[in-house]
Design a protein around this motif. Sequence first.
Motif, PDB file in Angstrom:
ATOM      1  N   ASP A  79      83.417 -21.397   4.233  1.00 47.86           N
ATOM      2  CA  ASP A  79      84.340 -22.006   3.274  1.00 47.86           C
ATOM      3  C   ASP A  79      83.499 -22.807   2.306  1.00 47.86           C
ATOM      4  OD1 ASP A  79      86.661 -21.028   4.436  1.00 47.86           O
ATOM      5  OD2 ASP A  79      86.806 -22.729   5.807  1.00 47.86           O
ATOM      6  N   SER A  80      83.290 -22.333   1.131  1.00 50.14           N
ATOM      7  CA  SER A  80      82.632 -23.040   0.038  1.00 50.14           C
ATOM      8  C   SER A  80      81.662 -24.125   0.511  1.00 50.14           C
ATOM      9  CB  SER A  80      83.705 -23.648  -0.865  1.00 50.14           C
ATOM     10  OG  SER A  80      83.107 -24.169  -2.019  1.00 50.14           O
ATOM     11  N   PHE A  81      80.476 -23.722   0.945  1.00 53.97           N
ATOM     12  CA  PHE A  81      79.466 -24.673   1.397  1.00 53.97           C
ATOM     13  C   PHE A  81      78.849 -25.355   0.177  1.00 53.97           C
ATOM     14  CE2 PHE A  81      75.704 -26.401   3.275  1.00 53.97           C
ATOM     15  CZ  PHE A  81      76.116 -26.745   4.544  1.00 53.97           C
ATOM     16  N   LYS A  82      79.121 -26.639   0.035  1.00 54.01           N
ATOM     17  CA  LYS A  82      78.717 -27.400  -1.156  1.00 54.01           C
ATOM     18  C   LYS A  82      77.233 -27.734  -1.130  1.00 54.01           C
ATOM     19  CE  LYS A  82      82.942 -27.840  -2.716  1.00 54.01           C
ATOM     20  NZ  LYS A  82      83.438 -26.772  -3.508  1.00 54.01           N
ATOM     21  N   ILE A  83      76.617 -27.629  -2.304  1.00 52.01           N
ATOM     22  CA  ILE A  83      75.222 -28.006  -2.489  1.00 52.01           C
ATOM     23  C   ILE A  83      75.206 -29.270  -3.330  1.00 52.01           C
ATOM     24  CG2 ILE A  83      72.996 -27.319  -3.464  1.00 52.01           C
ATOM     25  CD1 ILE A  83      73.973 -24.378  -3.135  1.00 52.01           C
ATOM     26  N   GLY A  84      74.594 -30.308  -2.804  1.00 52.01           N
ATOM     27  CA  GLY A  84      74.473 -31.563  -3.543  1.00 52.01           C
ATOM     28  C   GLY A  84      73.129 -31.598  -4.251  1.00 52.01           C
ATOM     29  N   LYS A  85      72.277 -32.495  -3.820  1.00 45.48           N
ATOM     30  CA  LYS A  85      70.947 -32.633  -4.400  1.00 45.48           C
ATOM     31  C   LYS A  85      69.926 -31.726  -3.711  1.00 45.48           C
ATOM     32  CE  LYS A  85      71.654 -37.367  -5.887  1.00 45.48           C
ATOM     33  NZ  LYS A  85      71.211 -38.748  -5.808  1.00 45.48           N
ATOM     34  N   GLU A  86      70.368 -30.986  -2.723  1.00 49.68           N
ATOM     35  CA  GLU A  86      69.454 -30.118  -1.986  1.00 49.68           C
ATOM     36  C   GLU A  86      68.864 -29.051  -2.907  1.00 49.68           C
ATOM     37  OE1 GLU A  86      72.488 -31.922   0.573  1.00 49.68           O
ATOM     38  OE2 GLU A  86      72.725 -30.457  -1.022  1.00 49.68           O
ATOM     39  N   LYS A  87      67.620 -28.724  -2.683  1.00 47.14           N
ATOM     40  CA  LYS A  87      66.898 -27.782  -3.539  1.00 47.14           C
ATOM     41  C   LYS A  87      66.455 -26.515  -2.814  1.00 47.14           C
ATOM     42  CE  LYS A  87      66.570 -30.681  -7.058  1.00 47.14           C
ATOM     43  NZ  LYS A  87      67.740 -30.714  -7.868  1.00 47.14           N
ATOM     44  N   ALA A  88      66.630 -26.469  -1.479  1.00 48.70           N
ATOM     45  CA  ALA A  88      66.099 -25.329  -0.733  1.00 48.70           C
ATOM     46  C   ALA A  88      66.918 -25.061   0.519  1.00 48.70           C
ATOM     47  CB  ALA A  88      64.645 -25.598  -0.345  1.00 48.70           C
ATOM     48  N   ILE A  89      66.862 -23.817   0.956  1.00 44.25           N
ATOM     49  CA  ILE A  89      67.390 -23.436   2.262  1.00 44.25           C
ATOM     50  C   ILE A  89      66.210 -23.448   3.221  1.00 44.25           C
ATOM     51  CG2 ILE A  89      68.427 -21.578   3.622  1.00 44.25           C
ATOM     52  CD1 ILE A  89      70.041 -20.805   1.152  1.00 44.25           C
ATOM     53  N   VAL A  90      66.416 -24.035   4.387  1.00 42.09           N
ATOM     54  CA  VAL A  90      65.370 -24.153   5.393  1.00 42.09           C
ATOM     55  C   VAL A  90      65.766 -23.302   6.598  1.00 42.09           C
ATOM     56  CG1 VAL A  90      64.057 -25.740   6.843  1.00 42.09           C
ATOM     57  CG2 VAL A  90      64.894 -26.496   4.602  1.00 42.09           C
ATOM     58  N   LEU A  91      64.872 -22.406   6.996  1.00 41.38           N
ATOM     59  CA  LEU A  91      65.094 -21.548   8.157  1.00 41.38           C
ATOM     60  C   LEU A  91      64.109 -21.929   9.247  1.00 41.38           C
ATOM     61  CD1 LEU A  91      65.222 -18.073   6.339  1.00 41.38           C
ATOM     62  CD2 LEU A  91      67.156 -19.535   6.939  1.00 41.38           C
ATOM     63  N   ASP A  92      64.598 -22.251  10.436  1.00 41.12           N
ATOM     64  CA  ASP A  92      63.743 -22.460  11.604  1.00 41.12           C
ATOM     65  C   ASP A  92      63.836 -21.190  12.430  1.00 41.12           C
ATOM     66  OD1 ASP A  92      62.920 -25.126  11.008  1.00 41.12           O
ATOM     67  OD2 ASP A  92      64.913 -25.817  11.597  1.00 41.12           O
ATOM     68  N   VAL A  93      62.791 -20.367  12.358  1.00 40.93           N
ATOM     69  CA  VAL A  93      62.846 -19.011  12.896  1.00 40.93           C
ATOM     70  C   VAL A  93      61.556 -18.607  13.609  1.00 40.93           C
ATOM     71  CG1 VAL A  93      64.473 -18.201  11.135  1.00 40.93           C
ATOM     72  CG2 VAL A  93      62.018 -17.979  10.744  1.00 40.93           C
ATOM     73  N   LYS A  94      61.687 -17.555  14.418  1.00 38.25           N
ATOM     74  CA  LYS A  94      60.531 -16.875  15.004  1.00 38.25           C
ATOM     75  C   LYS A  94      60.780 -15.390  14.790  1.00 38.25           C
ATOM     76  CE  LYS A  94      57.919 -16.077  19.208  1.00 38.25           C
ATOM     77  NZ  LYS A  94      57.868 -16.322  20.659  1.00 38.25           N
ATOM     78  N   GLY A  95      60.015 -14.802  13.887  1.00 35.90           N
ATOM     79  CA  GLY A  95      60.165 -13.379  13.596  1.00 35.90           C
ATOM     80  C   GLY A  95      59.128 -12.559  14.325  1.00 35.90           C
ATOM     81  N   ASP A  96      59.126 -11.285  14.017  1.00 40.88           N
ATOM     82  CA  ASP A  96      58.200 -10.350  14.654  1.00 40.88           C
ATOM     83  C   ASP A  96      56.981 -10.056  13.783  1.00 40.88           C
ATOM     84  OD1 ASP A  96      59.281  -8.836  12.635  1.00 40.88           O
ATOM     85  OD2 ASP A  96      60.366  -7.473  13.960  1.00 40.88           O
ATOM     86  N   GLY A  97      56.794 -10.841  12.730  1.00 38.85           N
ATOM     87  CA  GLY A  97      55.678 -10.623  11.815  1.00 38.85           C
ATOM     88  C   GLY A  97      56.054  -9.782  10.606  1.00 38.85           C
ATOM     89  N   PHE A 118      61.127 -13.154   2.653  1.00 39.51           N
ATOM     90  CA  PHE A 118      60.198 -14.027   3.367  1.00 39.51           C
ATOM     91  C   PHE A 118      59.544 -13.264   4.511  1.00 39.51           C
ATOM     92  CE2 PHE A 118      64.282 -14.586   5.440  1.00 39.51           C
ATOM     93  CZ  PHE A 118      63.987 -14.648   6.798  1.00 39.51           C
ATOM     94  N   LYS A 119      58.289 -13.542   4.731  1.00 35.12           N
ATOM     95  CA  LYS A 119      57.514 -12.892   5.786  1.00 35.12           C
ATOM     96  C   LYS A 119      57.417 -13.837   6.969  1.00 35.12           C
ATOM     97  CE  LYS A 119      53.481 -10.102   6.705  1.00 35.12           C
ATOM     98  NZ  LYS A 119      54.032  -9.550   7.897  1.00 35.12           N
ATOM     99  N   THR A 120      57.576 -13.297   8.167  1.00 39.55           N
ATOM    100  CA  THR A 120      57.461 -14.088   9.376  1.00 39.55           C
ATOM    101  C   THR A 120      56.063 -13.925   9.965  1.00 39.55           C
ATOM    102  OG1 THR A 120      58.368 -12.299  10.726  1.00 39.55           O
ATOM    103  CG2 THR A 120      59.926 -13.916   9.843  1.00 39.55           C
ATOM    104  N   SER A 121      55.667 -14.894  10.799  1.00 37.57           N
ATOM    105  CA  SER A 121      54.307 -14.903  11.340  1.00 37.57           C
ATOM    106  C   SER A 121      54.220 -14.423  12.782  1.00 37.57           C
ATOM    107  CB  SER A 121      53.745 -16.326  11.268  1.00 37.57           C
ATOM    108  OG  SER A 121      54.447 -17.171  12.175  1.00 37.57           O
ATOM    109  N   GLY A 122      55.347 -14.318  13.465  1.00 32.49           N
ATOM    110  CA  GLY A 122      55.327 -14.001  14.889  1.00 32.49           C
ATOM    111  C   GLY A 122      55.416 -15.248  15.749  1.00 32.49           C
ATOM    112  N   GLU A 123      55.343 -16.421  15.130  1.00 28.56           N
ATOM    113  CA  GLU A 123      55.441 -17.713  15.821  1.00 28.56           C
ATOM    114  C   GLU A 123      56.650 -18.478  15.279  1.00 28.56           C
ATOM    115  OE1 GLU A 123      53.352 -18.518  18.260  1.00 28.56           O
ATOM    116  OE2 GLU A 123      52.184 -16.687  17.941  1.00 28.56           O
ATOM    117  N   TRP A 124      57.054 -19.540  15.999  1.00 26.17           N
ATOM    118  CA  TRP A 124      58.095 -20.406  15.464  1.00 26.17           C
ATOM    119  C   TRP A 124      57.578 -21.066  14.202  1.00 26.17           C
ATOM    120  CZ3 TRP A 124      63.009 -20.265  16.318  1.00 26.17           C
ATOM    121  CH2 TRP A 124      63.486 -19.800  17.535  1.00 26.17           C
TER     122      TRP A 124
END
Length: 178
Positions: A79-97, A118-124
């Motif tokens: 439902d309409s996620f409001k953006i205030g002064k935020e400038k970036a989306i932050v992902l806390d992820v662990k990909g497969d590289g 975005f490229k993942t490193s294989g680590e958190w």
Amino acid sequence: MIQHILVLMALLSSNQNSKTVFEFNSACPIELWQVVDDVVMGGKSSGNFTLTEEGNGLFNGGVSIENNGGFSSVRLNLDSFKIGKEKAIVLDVKGDGSEFQLRIKASIYDRHSFVYNFKTSGEWETILIPLNKMTASFRGFAVNLPNFNQKQFNQLGILRSSKKNTSFQLEIKRISLK
């Protein structure tokens, strides 16, 4: 490139608190997330989205190029996620590289999405995606629109595409704005 690094450093060092878009845990509503694969267009890719024993979101599966396929995605309608002064989306992820794509829509009625690879490193890791670097795209093609400059979004998704058959895995702890 130097300017891009300086912007990222400024964002990381700012004292702004982050705003949670979605935090995964064993009690989170995982059913709000929807997998959309290229089967909607005749392809044969297959993605899954589940919770791990630790309570993280797990997007995994296989991308197939059979029948002109080549992508798997997962999305969350908001439902309409409001953006205030935020400038970036932050992902806390662990990909497969491998490389994934973050996708947002200012409105679920828009045909186009704003995307950032975005490229993942294989680590958190914590991946910072500047909102103003997200470009408009429709079905994999650039759209002649300005980069994302909206004050809200209604859909967020992650896509894995490939031009060859491949498996993929992305574990997600948290998605936020900073």
